[in-house]
Scaffold this active site. Structure first.
Site, PDB file in Angstrom:
ATOM      1  N   HIS A 544       0.826  -1.208   0.000  1.00 35.37           N
ATOM      2  CA  HIS A 544       0.000   0.000   0.000  1.00 35.37           C
ATOM      3  C   HIS A 544       0.862   1.261   0.000  1.00 35.37           C
ATOM      4  O   HIS A 544       0.709   2.133   0.840  1.00 35.37           O
ATOM      5  CB  HIS A 544      -0.971  -0.013   1.179  1.00 35.37           C
ATOM      6  CG  HIS A 544      -2.104  -0.975   0.991  1.00 35.37           C
ATOM      7  ND1 HIS A 544      -2.119  -2.219   1.563  1.00 35.37           N
ATOM      8  CD2 HIS A 544      -3.242  -0.876   0.268  1.00 35.37           C
ATOM      9  CE1 HIS A 544      -3.236  -2.850   1.214  1.00 35.37           C
ATOM     10  NE2 HIS A 544      -3.931  -2.055   0.424  1.00 35.37           N
ATOM     11  N   HIS A 548       0.855   1.871  -5.485  1.00 38.73           N
ATOM     12  CA  HIS A 548      -0.541   1.438  -5.445  1.00 38.73           C
ATOM     13  C   HIS A 548      -1.466   2.652  -5.556  1.00 38.73           C
ATOM     14  O   HIS A 548      -2.424   2.644  -6.336  1.00 38.73           O
ATOM     15  CB  HIS A 548      -0.847   0.662  -4.158  1.00 38.73           C
ATOM     16  CG  HIS A 548      -2.313   0.434  -3.935  1.00 38.73           C
ATOM     17  ND1 HIS A 548      -3.080  -0.378  -4.748  1.00 38.73           N
ATOM     18  CD2 HIS A 548      -3.173   0.950  -3.010  1.00 38.73           C
ATOM     19  CE1 HIS A 548      -4.341  -0.367  -4.317  1.00 38.73           C
ATOM     20  NE2 HIS A 548      -4.421   0.435  -3.272  1.00 38.73           N
ATOM     21  N   HIS A 584      -6.507   7.753  -2.002  1.00 38.09           N
ATOM     22  CA  HIS A 584      -7.374   6.831  -1.278  1.00 38.09           C
ATOM     23  C   HIS A 584      -6.700   5.952  -0.213  1.00 38.09           C
ATOM     24  O   HIS A 584      -7.361   5.485   0.690  1.00 38.09           O
ATOM     25  CB  HIS A 584      -8.128   5.942  -2.268  1.00 38.09           C
ATOM     26  CG  HIS A 584      -7.368   4.712  -2.623  1.00 38.09           C
ATOM     27  ND1 HIS A 584      -6.296   4.739  -3.478  1.00 38.09           N
ATOM     28  CD2 HIS A 584      -7.487   3.422  -2.195  1.00 38.09           C
ATOM     29  CE1 HIS A 584      -5.805   3.519  -3.568  1.00 38.09           C
ATOM     30  NE2 HIS A 584      -6.499   2.704  -2.811  1.00 38.09           N
TER      31      HIS A 584
HETATM   32 ZN   LIG Z   1      -6.106   0.783  -2.062  1.00 38.31          ZN
END
Ligand SMILES: [Zn+2]
Length: 836
Positions: A544, A548, A584
């Site tokens: 993450h 990503h 995000h």
């Molecule tokens: Zn994600």
């Protein structure tokens, strides 16, 4: 002296009351009272005067009585003896004792000792709470006796308007005459004693009445003592409850549930009940957007059920059960089903709606009596329902229990307010911790860093502040990659050949391509700083990370542009969606929501659900508070609010837990789009409905977040390993920090099962997303193709592994068989030998 007939004696005694009184005074005291409290025979010794004897006996009796009264549990036994003696003395067919009590402020009389005859057993006469007969205060002669507080001697019940044949009908007995008297404590009626049907006489006489009254004095002493003891007990229980709660509230403040739990757990011994439960009410007045969707889409009926007085839907989000009979047990049931035993009666819901309180007789299986009270905070909002089941002594809850429990629930209500304040403080504290953490970890893009992309110094030898907007746009654009070269518009885009630094430029490029920079007057230095800062906001973790984050932003961009979904959205909305996609997972720590909860991370205390997602959102919003990186700085207020709302929906929607909530709604939209005749109609169907737009956007976010699974096999096989590695790292943490066994997906010892897990993930989560998107827009089919291709690869790897495992298993089996076979052969041989 000759024959003395009964009538003559009676006549004499009636005419000489003074003699009668003295005679009975003497007679009754030593002989009969003595036998009341012990079964000893009174022995009259020679030489003692009758008067002395009386005194001796009396003191003996009083002493015995006091000893017996020490143990109030024996009050029923004592009273049974009293009634039995009286029944014998006045020659009544039977006698009963009724206890006065009050429930919900309504007085009533209940049978305690019933049908006592001269030789009946206590066990047969003692009325169990479940089979007691209850008289309202104003019905029957029992009620009338209590009401008038006077002795009632009724010669013929048929002629008495107060008589009720209710009990006779139930017991198949005929009452002809009655002698009843109340036991008083001051003005308060404690009990009513009643004798029924004089034997061999038409009714009870005046004399019977006097004897009755006299003996009742002793009964009343015992009853008063017992009653005062009970009241004292109630009072001390009440003070103990309150004292304890007060101590705990101020001594150790925790969150609401632990507060309730601790208070209720500690007072359990004073509550004197078999079990109780606390149902906690959801305090949120506003639903989450994803819970509103089904209603707005017409999928679900709007809530029509009961509401709390302050307008909340009655949702019990947690129940704490206390089982106090047998093995003590406490159970916490999160999101209890509607048919949970403590809710199924409907009582907690009813109490939450009406604030009703009081005992209710339940006909259900074990529930004998229930006392349910709302827990109300100082804002008069019902925060929970405490329900108490079955008093331990089997008796119904009375006004004293109500008082005790009311005191407790009130206290709990007040403590909620304290914890509310504490929670706020705590949240602030956590927020501060997190903010500090954020500052420490992330640092805003510096001017030097800015110049690595927006090279004003190098190119025109000017500081940013001295540059014109157009100059900067020109310089920036020169630095940005050619979309064709990096496959920016492609679903098969791969970040692997691109450096992390160049990905920042690719990100900036997206905003130029969707025309946001020009249309919304995003200053180029602000956009560059923002994108750079987002990159820095991602931690250097296994999966993450910034790569990503970028991939999700790029996929959002591609879905809008190449996938042609942009046509449903305004430029502003597209701007918000791409920005949200880049942010995000910002500040991800490589561990999931469950881990935050299990490790009691500050984040988990701040956010109740979608913990990490809410954090990514908060983080992104915090960044925007700095004007030098606020890409939305030239929007008007309404536009800014739209963007903030969309960012919230988009980022929270990446919580996979919510994915299953939106699946069917998305499918319905796709079904409808498939049926539409032309593009115009399709655009109208979606773009005119904000809810549909949100649902499609939310599903796009999921499609972006999982997009690695659709990439070419060379990319997917590498990324899947990174995802797995991050999971295994969390698994290691669970083992070491939490001392728990991780789930197979996070257990590196089960790494060989990865292909199988991937197949499962594709089948149960991903296939739906990309199948539906291909159906939605055929332009998105490359994603589904990529996914299906990867499915083939993972499946063959999984099969390969399975084959290998099978082979190993087979070999093991063969070896084992060979071993046993060998033994068997030998055994056979020796056997044969033995026989021969
Ligand atoms: Zn994600």
């Amino acid at each position: 002296m000759g024959e003395v007939n009964k009538q003559a004696v009676e006549q004499y005694l009636e005419n000489n009351p003074q003699f009668a009184k003295e005679y009975f005074d003497k007679k009754l005291k030593p002989e009969t009272i003595g036998a009341l409290f012990n079964d000893r025979k009174v022995e009259v010794k020679d030489g003692a005067s009758f008067k002395d004897l009386c005194k001796l006996e009396e003191s003996d009796i009083v002493f015995e009585m006091m000893v017996e009264m020490q143990d109030t549990n024996d009050i029923d036994k004592q009273m049974h003896k009293v009634v039995q003696r009286i029944v014998t003395l006045v020659n009544a067919d039977r006698g009963s004792m009724f206890i006065m009590r009050s429930r919900n402020g309504i007085p009533e009389l209940a049978t305690r000792l019933f049908d006592v005859t001269r030789n009946s057993e206590l066990q047969a006469n003692l009325v169990a709470p479940e089979s007691e007969i209850v008289f309202p205060y104003d019905i029957g002669l029992v009620g009338w006796t209590a009401h008038t507080r006077k002795v009632q001697n009724i010669a013929d019940v048929k002629k008495d308007s107060h008589f009720s044949d209710f009990v006779d009908k139930q017991t198949a007995y005929t009452t002809s005459n009655i002698l009843a008297a109340p036991i008083l404590l001051g003005k308060e009626v404690l009990a009513v004693f009643m004798l029924v049907n004089k034997i061999d006489e038409p009714h009870f006489s005046k004399l019977d009445q006097e004897v009755f009254a006299k003996y009742l004095n002793f009964a009343s002493l015992g009853l008063k003592y017992s009653h005062l003891n009970y009241l004292y007990n109630v009072e001390s229980r009440r003070t103990q409850v309150l004292l304890w709660s007060a101590n705990k509230v101020f001594e150790e403040l925790t969150d609401i549930e632990r507060q309730f739990h601790k208070a209720l757990y500690t007072v359990r011994i004073y509550l004197n009940v078999e079990r109780y439960s606390v149902a906690l009410l959801d305090m949120t007045k506003q639903k989450e957007f994803f819970d509103e969707w089904p209603i707005l889409m017409g999928e679900a009926e709007p809530y029509k059920g009961p509401k709390t007085p302050d307008g909340r839907e009655i949702i019990f989000y947690k129940i704490i059960d206390y089982l106090l009979v047998g093995k003590e047990e406490i159970k916490v049931i999160p999101s209890p089903p509607a048919d949970h035993w403590s809710l199924v009666s409907g009582l907690p819901t009813y109490v939450a709606e009406n604030g009703f309180k009081g005992p209710v007789d339940e006909t259900g299986w074990v529930i004998k009596n229930v006392l349910s009270l709302p827990i109300v905070n100082k804002k008069e909002e019902i925060v929970g329902i405490a329900t108490f089941y079955n008093r331990k002594d089997g008796k119904p809850f009375d006004e004293h229990d109500e008082q005790i429990i009311e005191g407790l629930t009130q206290f709990l209500g007040w403590s909620v307010l304290n914890t509310d304040a504490y929670d706020k403080m705590n949240k602030l504290e956590n927020r501060r911790d997190i903010a500090a953490e954020m500052l420490m970890y992330h640092s805003k893009c510096s001017n030097k860093e800015l110049q690595t992309i927006l090279k004003t110094k190098e190119k025109i030898n000017k500081e940013i502040e001295d540059c014109e907007q157009n100059e900067m746009i020109k310089i920036l654009k020169e630095e940005l990659p050619d979309p064709k070269v990096v496959d920016l518009y492609e679903f098969h885009f791969s970040d692997i050949p691109v450096s992390e630094f160049d990905l920042i430029k690719c990100g900036i490029k997206c905003f130029f391509e969707i025309n946001a920079v020009q249309k919304f007057k995003v200053p180029p230095e602000v956009l560059t700083r923002w994108m750079y800062t987002i990159r820095k906001g991602y931690r250097d973790i296994t999966y993450h990370n910034w790569r990503h984050g970028f991939n999700v932003g790029q996929t959002m961009f591609t879905l809008l542009m190449t996938g042609k979904i942009k046509k449903y959205y305004t430029d502003l909305e597209a701007f918000a969606m791409v920005a949200a996609a880049f942010c995000h997972d910002i500040d991800h720590r490589g561990t999931n929501n469950l881990y935050q909860m299990k490790s009691a991370a500050p984040l988990a205390k701040l956010h109740g659900s979608s913990i990490m997602e809410r954090h990514h959102l908060e983080y992104s919003k915090t960044l925007l508070q700095d004007e030098s990186i606020n890409i939305f700085q030239n929007l008007n207020k309404r536009q800014f609010e739209t963007v903030m709302h969309l960012m919230e929906v988009a980022i929270i929607a990446t919580d996979l837990a919510l994915y299953f909530k939106k699946r069917t709604m998305f499918k319905k939209i796709v079904d409808h789009i498939e049926q539409t005749q032309n593009e115009e109609e399709a655009i109208k169907y979606i773009s005119c409905d904000p809810t549909k737009k949100e649902i499609v956007m939310a599903m796009m976010m999921t499609g972006c977040d999982l997009s690695a699974i659709t990439k070419p096999w060379e990319v997917q096989s590498k990324v899947a390993l990174m995802v797995a590695n991050e999971f295994w790292e969390q698994g290691d943490l669970e083992r070491t920090v939490l001392e728990q066994q991780p789930i197979p997906m996070m257990d590196r010892n089960k790494a060989a099962e990865l292909p199988k897990l991937q197949c499962g993930f594709i089948d149960f989560v991903c296939t739906f997303v990309y199948k539906e998107f291909s159906r939605f827009h055929k332009e998105i089919t490359p994603m589904l193709d990529g996914l299906l291709n990867n499915r083939v690869h993972w499946k063959s790897l999984a099969d390969e592994y399975e084959e290998k495992m099978k082979a190993i298993e087979e070999k093991k089996k063969q070896e084992e068989e060979a071993a046993t076979k060998g033994n068997g052969d030998e055994g056979g041989k020796s056997k044969t030998c033995a026989i021969v």
